[in-house]
Design an enzyme around this catalytic site. Sequence first.
Site, PDB file in Angstrom:
ATOM      1  N   GLU A  64       1.354  75.956  39.312  1.00 16.31           N
ATOM      2  CA  GLU A  64       2.549  76.269  40.107  1.00 16.31           C
ATOM      3  C   GLU A  64       2.604  77.726  40.556  1.00 16.31           C
ATOM      4  O   GLU A  64       3.038  78.010  41.670  1.00 16.31           O
ATOM      5  CB  GLU A  64       3.813  75.893  39.325  1.00 16.31           C
ATOM      6  CG  GLU A  64       4.195  74.416  39.402  1.00 16.31           C
ATOM      7  CD  GLU A  64       3.303  73.508  38.563  1.00 16.31           C
ATOM      8  OE1 GLU A  64       2.521  74.025  37.741  1.00 16.31           O
ATOM      9  OE2 GLU A  64       3.382  72.273  38.739  1.00 16.31           O
ATOM     10  N   HIS A 133      13.074  66.708  33.938  1.00 15.82           N
ATOM     11  CA  HIS A 133      12.657  66.191  35.245  1.00 15.82           C
ATOM     12  C   HIS A 133      13.840  65.845  36.142  1.00 15.82           C
ATOM     13  O   HIS A 133      13.688  65.109  37.108  1.00 15.82           O
ATOM     14  CB  HIS A 133      11.798  64.931  35.072  1.00 15.82           C
ATOM     15  CG  HIS A 133      10.427  65.174  34.527  1.00 15.82           C
ATOM     16  ND1 HIS A 133      10.208  65.648  33.261  1.00 15.82           N
ATOM     17  CD2 HIS A 133       9.202  65.022  35.081  1.00 15.82           C
ATOM     18  CE1 HIS A 133       8.902  65.758  33.047  1.00 15.82           C
ATOM     19  NE2 HIS A 133       8.269  65.389  34.138  1.00 15.82           N
TER      20      HIS A 133
END
Lengths: 326, 327
Positions: A64, A133
Amino acid sequence: MTTETMNTIQAVNLAMHDALAADPKLLILGEDVGDLEEGGVAGATKGLSTAFGDHRVKSTPISEQAIIGAAIGASLGGYRVVAEIMLMNFTAVAMDMIVNHAAKLRFMSGGQTNVPIVIRTMTGAGMSNGGQHSDYLEAWFAHTPGIKVVAPSNPSDAYGLLRGAIEDPDPVLFIENLPTYWNPAPFTREVLPLGKANVVREGSDVTIISYATMVAPSLAVAEQLAGEGISIEVVDLRTIAPWDRETVRASVEKTGRALIVHEAVKEFGVGAEVAADLNEHLFGKLKAPVRRLGGAFCPVPYSKPLETAFVPSSDEIERTIRGLVA
Amino acid sequence: MSNLPKPDAATLLEIYRKASLIRHNDLRVVRAMKAGLLMTPYYSPQGQEIIPAALSVSLNDNDKLCTIYRGTHDMLAKGFPLGPLWAELAGRITGSCKGKGGTMHLTHPESGCMVTTGVVGSSMPIATGLGWAAKLDGKGGVAVANFGDGAANIGAFHESLNLAALWKLPVIFVCQNNLYAEHTTYANSTAVDRLSKRAAGYGMDGVTVNGNDADEMYGAAKIAIDRARAGEGPTLIEALTFRFNGHLIGDAAGYIPKEEFAQAKANDPFPMLRARVIADGIATEAEIDAIDADIKAQIEAAVDAAFKADLPDPVELKRDVFAHELA
Ligand SMILES: Cc1ncc(C[n+]2csc(CCOP(=O)(O)OP(=O)(O)O)c2C)c(N)n1
Ligand SMILES: [Mg+2]
């Protein structure tokens, strides 16, 4: 401008398709985004690498920091980049690149450089994805000068705002809602500018200020209470930062009552900022204290009844409105 | 290292010129701080001059650079002009960043100085992206990521080297190993004896050189840059060096053993390069003196102009946050 039915995944895909066709210097970057990897876990980028080449639509390792860093660097090198961070919670892993670099380089360089990137990400409660999430973390980024935050509430806005975000000269965090990705709606293919709220329903008694997932239940409650003579105006912020103060203030000045609703945890959320602004500017004109509804103050839970109870419900919206007009 | 390409006389003189600019500029910054003219955290690169001087003679204006808080040496070598640099240090509106960036965020895109970061390791992911852009442009451009030995232990190092190697990007990763990260020794933070060994783990070329030696540094950089331009991918260069002014001005560096410091000082690379340029007959002592005098005059002119310039108006707080001015 065509009118048809489309869901948000299709709208986002079409927006990137049209933007790639319009600008040869636009690149797409992220985990699994290429067609070798099936165009993303939800299929948002399906077909794009085949249509525009895998040098422009590029799958990355699970990195990321490097994804956002590469997007920043490529944008400094003259490109525009849509970088996907698969789920919003994973922005935490790239926070330094987003907050310390993408958001600040224009200012810290005295305007010599800018970072025209869009960070697409998805999130939301409703699929039992649990605490890592599902979070709506827009307040983290709205609190950061230099990055814009956008959260569409329907497929047409997703298309229009994503095109607008790609054309914008500043970094934009673009938040898509995962659980409603596949809900179809009438569709308009039109680029929308950032920073403009949308008055989706006019009314005279109360203003509901919302965005993303909470617009639909707000509209449903407005429809229901209209039958009882309670007239509700619903404002969809569309762009959370910088938010359209003028439209919101004008609406609340007219109605004298305001409720802010978002899925993100209420405490220190966007609602707090909007409520404070309304108090500062409209104190004498308010007929009742500004109210807020947001997610419960806990990590997004797994079990269905808990997950459902976490998100503000239509019942809570309705009860709060009744309290405001009582 | 005998098979490395060697700088010719003109190149060596250019390396000297850059090293002299860096050294004299650093001395001037420290003097301005001691005089109370500059109040800023300043991470002096004194002792590390040869690394960027010997590297940047193989770069051109189109090549891009990302560096760190300890980066004035990298930027001056790359061509960052003294006027905007000093005005920025002085916090003036005429500074390259209008006084909004300062010592840790110096930026000058025209000379390729794209990003200076105050966050350890963060030069690497962005340089990787600049390398990606250069590769897409297809004009042989390269991107340089400067960072320290301490930064080699942050996650951004791993992600960037892997991505750059995977995509064969024209990125030169220059680890300036000055043996200390703040107060921590290399040995106390890193298990591997040579950071360049890590390159193999990413499938990229890696080399450790004496960064204080103009020949070695020039040679390693030239090979890496030529390979990058030819599309052969990134290189990790570990350049061994030492910093003479502690972590930042004001740091008494009590954690550096006296003998180690004395030995490093005895091997100060700048006077050594100067002596060598003269001994090799590349320039006479008088010519070198003239070069130094000219550089010092340029620095004085920049200092003068900087402190005479206007300070920024508070309205600047609303500018450059976004493309549009804030209300
Ligand atoms: C992510 C992060 N952690 C910690 C710091 C504080 N810090 C600034 S410089 C530094 C040491 C870095 O050492 P090194 O990478 O060897 O570079 P050098 O300063 O020696 O040039 C530290 C820990 C920081 N700026 N960023
Ligand atoms: Mg160090």
